[in-house]
Design an enzyme around this catalytic site. Structure first.
Site, PDB file in Angstrom:
ATOM      1  N   ARG A  11       0.864  -1.119   0.037  1.00 31.89           N
ATOM      2  CA  ARG A  11       0.070  -0.242   0.148  1.00 31.89           C
ATOM      3  C   ARG A  11       0.970   1.237   0.009  1.00 31.89           C
ATOM      4  NH1 ARG A  11      -4.716  -0.190   4.548  1.00 31.89           N
ATOM      5  NH2 ARG A  11      -2.851   0.809   5.790  1.00 31.89           N
ATOM      6  N   THR A  20      -1.169   7.551  -0.721  1.00 32.15           N
ATOM      7  CA  THR A  20      -2.445   7.311  -1.441  1.00 32.15           C
ATOM      8  C   THR A  20      -3.260   6.100  -0.945  1.00 32.15           C
ATOM      9  OG1 THR A  20      -1.501   5.930  -3.060  1.00 32.15           O
ATOM     10  CG2 THR A  20      -1.433   8.170  -3.583  1.00 32.15           C
ATOM     11  N   ASP A  23       0.715  -3.804  12.211  1.00 34.07           N
ATOM     12  CA  ASP A  23       0.875  -4.116  10.827  1.00 34.07           C
ATOM     13  C   ASP A  23       1.519  -5.609  10.735  1.00 34.07           C
ATOM     14  OD1 ASP A  23       2.668  -2.512   8.493  1.00 34.07           O
ATOM     15  OD2 ASP A  23       3.010  -4.454   8.793  1.00 34.07           O
ATOM     16  N   ASP A  58       5.040  -6.531   9.522  1.00 34.44           N
ATOM     17  CA  ASP A  58       6.231  -6.170  10.415  1.00 34.44           C
ATOM     18  C   ASP A  58       6.215  -7.111  11.585  1.00 34.44           C
ATOM     19  OD1 ASP A  58       7.009  -3.907   9.087  1.00 34.44           O
ATOM     20  OD2 ASP A  58       5.764  -2.384  10.272  1.00 34.44           O
TER      21      ASP A  58
END
Ligand code: PRP
Ligand code: URA
Length: 209
Positions: free
Chosen positions: A104, A108, A200, A203
């Site tokens: 991603r 944006t 995340d 991560d």
């Protein structure tokens, strides 16, 4: 309209609570994601076709059921989807594995494709697309579109935590796709992270930050 299956098995719910906990480290997180994927696969493969075959037990011949020849492909969305592959392969060892690399864009929030390698006969396979997180729905929708452009017709999408919005996006843009999710969260924050979510996923799986 495709199916929306939200898991209710206690083992899955327990393990999802464990990966949500910020005190769960990468090693345990990886093991749990793999186990959750394996448990979810029971549901996601419930309607696989069987065929009758004749075998011989040590005592006699018998007719019994085995999976029919229809081939499966597991397609993780990189990178966090990789964490679910081993759990699925432990149940479906004959499946082929394709990879779609998307991230991603942090500004944006649009998915950017950077890698794709799929089995050459992807159009003939039943596809299990996997990613632990469905947030805005942009990445999964782009991956599904990509698979359809390669000829795929039978696609199931399996994710661990889905936002309500992400589910709506996939059901609007790809109403033919069956969705299997372990938990549904109501909110996205200003950075399009799922709240409460688990942070995340990439991560936490790979220890990056
Ligand atoms: C995460 C996640 C999904 C995507 C979900 O990947 O694994 O692919 O975000 O968000 P969306 O529904 O809003 O598109 P990310 O882009 O962080 O990449 P990574 O797996 O490489 O960390
Ligand atoms: N990707 C993640 O890994 N987590 C989120 O909450 C949203 C997108």
């Amino acid at each position: 309209m495709g199916k929306l299956v939200v898991m209710d098995h206690p083992l899955i719910l327990h393990k999802v609570s464990m990966i949500r906990n910020k005190l769960t480290g990468s090693k345990e997180f990886r093991e749990l994601v793999s186990e959750i994927a394996m448990l979810m696969a029971y549901e996601a493969t419930r309607d696989l076709q069987l065929e009758e075959v004749e075998i011989e037990t040590p005592l006699t011949k018998m007719k019994t059921k085995m999976l029919s020849g229809k081939k499966l492909a597991i397609v993780p969305i990189l990178r966090a989807g990789l964490g679910m592959v081993d759990g699925l392969l432990s149940l479906i060892p004959a499946a082929r594995v394709g990879h779609i690399g998307l991230y991603r864009d942090p500004e944006t929030l649009e998915p950017v494709e950077y890698y794709c390698k799929l089995p050459s006969d992807i159009a003939e396979r039943d596809i299990l697309l996997i990613d632990p997180m469905l947030a805005t729905g942009g990445s999964a929708s782009a991956a599904i579109q990509f698979l359809k452009e390669k000829g795929a017709v039978n696609i199931r999408f399996m994710c661990i935590i889905a936002s309500r919005k992400g589910i709506d996006v996939i059901r609007n843009e790809h109403p033919d796709v069956d969705l299997y999710v372990a938990a549904v969260d109501e909110e996205l924050n200003d950075h399009a992270y799922i709240v409460p979510g688990l942070g995340d996923a990439g991560d936490r799986l790979f220890g990056t930050r």
